[in-house]
Motif scaffolding. Structure first.
Motif, PDB file in Angstrom:
ATOM      1  N   ARG A 164      25.958  -6.329 -31.275  1.00 38.27           N
ATOM      2  CA  ARG A 164      24.979  -7.465 -31.110  1.00 38.27           C
ATOM      3  C   ARG A 164      24.675  -7.533 -29.743  1.00 38.27           C
ATOM      4  N   SER A 204      23.537  -5.206 -39.708  1.00 37.43           N
ATOM      5  CA  SER A 204      23.864  -6.702 -39.251  1.00 37.43           C
ATOM      6  C   SER A 204      22.782  -7.565 -38.919  1.00 37.43           C
ATOM      7  N   VAL A 209      22.299  -8.636 -35.369  1.00 37.41           N
ATOM      8  CA  VAL A 209      21.521  -7.416 -34.645  1.00 37.41           C
ATOM      9  C   VAL A 209      20.169  -7.582 -35.001  1.00 37.41           C
ATOM     10  N   GLU A 236      18.094 -10.617 -33.516  1.00 36.79           N
ATOM     11  CA  GLU A 236      18.392 -10.625 -32.198  1.00 36.79           C
ATOM     12  C   GLU A 236      17.044  -9.871 -31.850  1.00 36.79           C
TER      13      GLU A 236
END
Length: 258
Positions: free
Chosen positions: A106, A124, A127, A130
């Motif tokens: 991440r 993820s 991830v 973000e």
């Protein structure tokens, strides 16, 4: 300082960082090497820490134990950040990148926010979130389907099917444990399947893992160390471990500033 006070400080440091060196404790507490080793032995005897070469570490959990993402995100932050910067520097604009689940990966995503024209394939949720919410340049972010795991990753047949036929330039892989015999391991069977699919889809494998992953063995092997092109870790990894890894992986990189 009383023995119980020293031991509490040792527990606090191990809880904060995951592991601590005898030499660092001697310097910090101003006592002898023998005193620190005696404290560690007592704590280990009570099951509060594991004795490791040169220091103490968090007790090993069962191979199927999987910490929550929020817990992992608070551990070894400085080391993980240095590893993330080093891993992100290997990613070129315009490339296709797989990013697996994990707190370190991440942070890699954060370091990639300014890299243009990336195609990122990830299982993820942190991830994907973000990159989607904070990206500052044009990027394509593809999230696999699947069942959510405690590490906030998606795994299982749907995730594996989504990766079938995908061809990635490189993969940034986070792992639960690294061991000479067991290789790269994971405590979650669904996530292991997805990580294997990511590896099979990628031309180059980059593992991003801090030193506390060394010697940890999860329930199932993701890949052998000889399959790793680059393993990036921090300077907390001792020399013996570095020597062993250097003989097995394509390249061992110690992140600067870790």
């Amino acid at each position: 300082m009383l023995a119980r006070q020293r031991q509490q400080l040792i527990l606090d440091e191990v809880g904060r960082t995951g592991a601590v060196k005898v030499a660092d404790l001697v310097a910090e507490l101003g006592v002898s090497d023998m005193t620190i080793r005696r404290d560690i032995s007592e704590l280990a005897g009570r099951g509060l820490v594991d004795r490791v070469h040169g220091g103490a570490a968090l007790p090993r959990m069962a191979s199927s134990h999987e910490p929550e993402f929020a817990t992992k995100a608070t551990q070894q932050v400085a080391a993980k950040s240095a590893i993330a910067r080093t891993a992100a520097a290997l990613v070129r604009p315009g490339s296709s990148v797989g990013i697996s689940g994990g707190s370190t990966t991440r942070l890699v995503a954060t370091e990639l926010l300014d890299v243009p024209d990336l195609t990122v394939v990830t299982n993820s949720l942190p991830v994907a979130d973000e990159l989607y919410r904070n990206r500052r340049v044009e990027q394509n972010v593809l999230l696999t389907g699947g069942m959510r795991t405690p590490s906030d990753a998606l795994g299982g047949p749907l995730a594996v099917a989504a990766l079938r036929g995908i061809h990635l330039d490189l993969l940034v892989l986070g792992v639960h444990g690294i061991d000479v015999r067991a290789g790269l391991t994971c405590p979650n069977l669904l996530e292991t399947q997805t990580n294997r699919a990511l590896i099979e889809s990628s031309r180059r494998i980059i593992v991003a893992a801090d030193h506390t992953k060394w010697g940890v063995v999860g329930l199932q092997t993701i890949a052998q160390l000889t399959e790793v092109d680059v393993l990036i870790t921090d300077d907390g990894l001792d020399k013996a471990a570095r020597d062993q890894l250097s003989e097995l992986v394509g390249e061992l990189v110690i992140a600067e500033g870790s």
